[in-house]
Write an enzyme that holds these catalytic residues in place. Structure first.
Site, PDB file in Angstrom:
ATOM      1  CD  GLU A 123      15.311  45.062   5.046  1.00 17.73           C
ATOM      2  OE1 GLU A 123      14.158  44.911   4.603  1.00 17.73           O
ATOM      3  OE2 GLU A 123      15.532  45.403   6.234  1.00 17.73           O
ATOM      4  CG  HIS A 124      12.824  48.902   2.337  1.00 15.87           C
ATOM      5  ND1 HIS A 124      11.510  49.209   2.103  1.00 15.87           N
ATOM      6  CD2 HIS A 124      12.879  48.458   3.618  1.00 15.87           C
ATOM      7  CE1 HIS A 124      10.800  48.980   3.191  1.00 15.87           C
ATOM      8  NE2 HIS A 124      11.608  48.529   4.131  1.00 15.87           N
TER       9      HIS A 124
ATOM     10  CG  HIS B 288      15.113  49.763   7.439  1.00 18.19           C
ATOM     11  ND1 HIS B 288      14.283  50.756   6.986  1.00 18.19           N
ATOM     12  CD2 HIS B 288      14.348  48.659   7.564  1.00 18.19           C
ATOM     13  CE1 HIS B 288      13.055  50.265   6.861  1.00 18.19           C
ATOM     14  NE2 HIS B 288      13.058  49.004   7.203  1.00 18.19           N
TER      15      HIS B 288
ATOM     16  CD  GLU C 146       9.596  49.432   7.624  1.00 20.69           C
ATOM     17  OE1 GLU C 146      10.048  49.777   6.511  1.00 20.69           O
ATOM     18  OE2 GLU C 146      10.022  48.456   8.255  1.00 20.69           O
TER      19      GLU C 146
END
Lengths: 428, 423
Positions: free
Chosen positions: B70-71, B67, B142
């Protein structure tokens, strides 16, 4: 792709949006009534009771079985705010007859089912059935109480309550627990009668062909009802600016704080009156190119989300963000700083162009989704011409930098709402 | 380039192509649509925490790194991808799930320009000490947001109650502590392993020209030697960890997830199996079922009640979820109904109705370029054909569905509950 409008009755219109792309037909009944503390809960409950039973399908299992046999026809109900009005929607979507495995006439059956649910509810002795009403009341109360579980929604709801105390827009869209508790089978039956006789009604049909006889059938049904004192739903009042913004701080046992800010705007009204406000709000906090995303999130790493949105009928802009408690003041200051940049015409041409492109690109894609088209044609309550998404995109394309700066200068902070984590033992 | 055309429902068709590098490309033209949807994905998700590349030593990486990657991929040496998309008007995003990471955009105009942006940034990693550190604050927020989300927590508590070692039990974004261990070197290591064309796919649907698009992709894909990826074995026992998981959060009504961990002998479920379990779930507790009516009329569930067959590489479970004033009673009612139907058999009329319903849902899927692009990613992940499901649902028999009661085993049931805070 424009909509064809047919007058069905006094204060009732049918909107046919011809579209050859879909495998399905969607029909929605949209009733508009004033938002008022005294009636909001009954009206909000009506679509839910009306989509769980009818005279022909007295229990929801039989109804759901019928929907499954109609190849999973989607029956939906909702109650929303549109400015100072309540929009009650009941819709059905079914696959087109050409996909039926046994050549059944699905569309006609679905339309017939929908009109039965609306015009022939399950009524016993001048009241809706208490068992059905009790079940839906219980679900409505759980739904209202469920807002607490979604902190972003909860914080925004609290902001609106604070901004519009004592005003129609401050009324909760489904009412309060206490208001729901008071509903009876009889009061709901009376609300249904009032709805059919006074609500403004718009029936949207999105399909490759208009289901035969649908609009005539509805006209006939409405013709047997005395339709008078029809609601004029174009009269939302704009948000009044305040001389001193109000700040409300609440605490809760949560990990992440929420910062919500509400602003009044001097521009308000329909798509053509608010095109500059739409672009301004988008440059301010719309997409990933926006001032709030690139600064509050990316440059200062203060949050995961920080976004703005507008309610054009009310001249309202809101900003919401999830933040650490110690960053709340810094984030608030930075959000206001970004608004000042908008007012001082210091945003870049690139940001301006990006925003126009993004909004027009998105409007053009509405024709690819029945759900979006239905929302488009039910959320537009206008005095003049009902614009299509393409027509609205053309208006957005004509917005200038000066229009945006003018719109920004009319935006004033009204209320700040902060939901912060409770202090734990050991915290300062 | 290998190329194949698939047809099988109404006038719909799509092309599957494979480049010599192993990249799989799926293209479905929808010329009557205004918009298009594009996905560039890799078979790499949060569960890929142990792996080796080209026979090198097996390594373990911090939880949440897929993840995080991905960012960071959005940020290139020549600016970030969002600012490039801003010039074209596309709406862009990305997501990381248990088994994949996908980068996507939708647009009405400038499709080929947008495709260029997508192809370029996904193939141009740029990780530095500074830009990796900067992301800690954003992803930290997040994670905190999910900490307050009871729907997310009730699900991950369930997974922790079901799985001993399988990384499906960990949060997709990791923890504030685990992401603190991520640095540029580790990100490059993961990138070089999983972002190889042989492990990737592109799915495109909308108002596009297949030949022109294929040429553009062929030209833009960097020719890289395929890597051999060995994923760590999960060594997950067939038993559960804990039959009851509870947490208190700021909610008014308790939330629950009831999971039945399936005992599995092979890592993946077959498509037919998935369809049969989905049908079975509709029969057990769908909105036309007797159980649904009973639970609803007794005030034990509301419209949030739902069920799903949750499965992927090395894990499978059936999950029922919702809000209830009495989650334990709902769990007992579900178990009793499963055991009753297992013995008495399922209602044939209901079986036929839910089959109709599922067929209709599949027809409906062809309305949306987004849904189709997402369905094609499933095809790429599991090597299905897009029309296989709709064909299969028509042919599934009563006996096929009855056999799927084997997914339920009471001793492997876990109930996860989020209760309101105590005063």
């Amino acid at each position: 792709m424009s909509a064809k409008i047919t007058q069905l009755s006094n204060g009732a219109e049918g909107v046919f949006i011809k579209n050859d792309r879909f495998n399905t037909t969607l029909v929605s009944f949209n009733f508009y009534v004033p938002l008022a503390r005294e009636t909001v809960a009954e009206y909000a409950l009506l679509p839910f009771v009306m989509t769980t039973c009818s005279a022909a399908y007295p229990d929801f299992s039989a109804l759901n079985f019928k929907l499954a046999k109609l190849y999973g026809a989607n029956l939906s109900a909702s109650a929303e705010k549109v400015g100072d009005y309540q929009l009650l929607k009941i819709a059905i979507s079914t696959i087109d007859d050409r996909f039926a495995l046994d050549e059944e006439s699905l569309c006609d059956s679905a339309v017939q089912l929908l009109t039965q649910l609306i015009f022939e509810p399950k009524v016993e002795n001048g009241a809706f059935c208490e068992v059905d009403v009790a079940r839906e009341k219980r679900k409505a109360i759980e739904h209202i109480r469920g807002d607490l579980a979604q902190k972003r929604i909860y914080a925004k709801k609290r902001l609106i309550e604070e901004m519009y105390k004592g005003q129609p827009y401050g009324v909760a869209k489904c009412g309060t627990e206490t208001q729901v508790e008071k509903i009876t089978g009889e009061s709901l039956y009376n609300a249904w009668k009032n709805l059919l006789s006074t609500a403004f009604l718009r029936v949207n049909v999105i399909s490759r062909t208009m289901p035969g006889g649908l609009f005539d059938g509805i006209s006939e049904k409405l013709g047997s009802i005395t339709r008078e004192n029809i609601v004029d739903c174009t009269m939302s009042t704009p948000t009044a600016a305040v001389s001193k913004p109000n700040t409300v701080i609440e605490t809760m046992d949560i990990a992440q704080g929420k910062l919500c800010m509400g602003f009044s705007s001097e521009l308000y009204g329909d798509d053509s009156e608010t095109a500059a406000l739409t672009v301004m709000c988008d440059i301010f906090g719309g997409g990933p190119y926006s001032r709030l995303f690139t600064n509050v999130r990316e440059k200062y790493s203060l949050c995961y989300y920080c976004a703005s949105s507008s309610v054009k009928a009310k001249g309202l802009i809101t900003v919401d963000s999830g933040i650490e408690k110690e960053n709340a003041t810094k984030a608030e200051r930075e959000i206001l700083n970004q608004l000042d940049i908008m007012k001082q015409n210091l945003f870049t041409d690139e940001e301006f162009q990006s925003s126009i492109k993004s909004i027009t690109d998105s409007f053009k894609s509405y024709n690819d989704s029945q759900g979006l088209l239905d929302a488009w044609y039910s959320l537009k309550i206008v005095k003049d011409k009902l614009l299509s998404p393409e027509e609205a995109a053309d208006i957005i394309s004509g917005v200038t930098r000066n229009d945006v700066v003018y719109a920004a200068r009319g935006v004033k902070l009204h209320t700040v709402y902060k939901l912060l984590p409770k202090e734990k033992d050991g915290d300062k | 380039m290998k190329k194949q055309i698939f047809e099988g429902f109404a006038d719909e068709s799509y092309v599957k192509a494979e480049l010599p590098s192993g990249l799989a490309i799926y293209i479905m033209e929808k010329p009557q649509y205004s918009s298009s949807y594009a996905i560039f994905g890799t078979k790499y998700g949060s569960i890929d925490t142990r792996f080796s590349k080209d026979g090198e030593e097996m390594i373990t990486v911090p939880e949440g790194i897929a993840h995080y990657l991905e960012h960071k991929l959005f940020e290139g040496e020549d600016g970030d991808a969002f600012s490039k998309y801003a010039k074209t008007g596309a709406s862009a995003n990305a997501f990381t799930s248990f088994d994949r990471t996908c980068y996507l955009f939708s647009c009405s105009d400038n499709f080929y320009e947008n495709l260029d942006i997508l192809l370029n940034f996904v193939q141009s990693p740029y990780f530095t000490k500074e830009n990796v550190e900067k992301e800690q604050g954003i992803i930290g927020q997040e994670i905190r947001m999910y900490d307050d989300n009871p729907g997310w927590r009730v699900m991950f508590n369930l997974l922790k109650g079901m799985f001993h070692t399988h990384p499906v039990r960990i949060d997709i974004a990791g923890t504030v502590e685990s992401i603190a261990q991520i640095d540029a070197d580790l990100l490059y290591k993961c990138y070089e392993t999983f972002y190889n064309p042989a492990n990737m796919f592109i799915c495109l649907v909308g108002n596009i020209d297949t030949d022109k698009t294929l040429k553009q992709i062929e030209k833009s894909i960097i020719d890289r030697k395929p890597v051999e990826i060995t994923r760590g074995e999960f060594d997950e026992p067939q038993t559960i960890v804990n039959p009851y998981m509870e947490q208190r959060l700021a909610v008014n009504t308790p939330m629950f997830c009831l999971g039945f961990k399936q005992k599995i002998a092979t890592p993946y479920r077959r498509l037919k199996s998935k369809i049969c379990v989905d049908l079975l779930l509709q029969i057990i507790c769908g909105d036309a079922s007797p159980l649904y009516a009973r639970l609803m009329n007794e005030g034990l569930i509301n419209d949030d009640f739902d069920s799903e067959y949750f499965n992927g590489n090395g894990y499978a479970a059936v999950i029922f979820e919702g809000e209830s004033c009495d989650p334990e009673r709902v769990a007992n009612e579900i178990k009793a109904e499963i055991n009753r139907l297992r013995v008495e058999g399922i209602d044939k009329k209901l079986f036929s109705a839910v089959k109709c319903g599922m067929y209709g849902d599949m027809v409906r899927r062809f309305n949306s370029v987004e849904n189709l692009a997402m369905s094609l990613t499933e095809c790429a992940m599991y090597d299905y054909g897009l029309f296989d499901e709709i064909k299969m649902v028509k042919s599934v028999s009563y006996d096929d569905v009855m056999k799927r009661f084997d997914v339920f085993c009471d001793e492997n049931a876990v109930l996860s509950v989020i209760k309101p805070l105590e005063d």
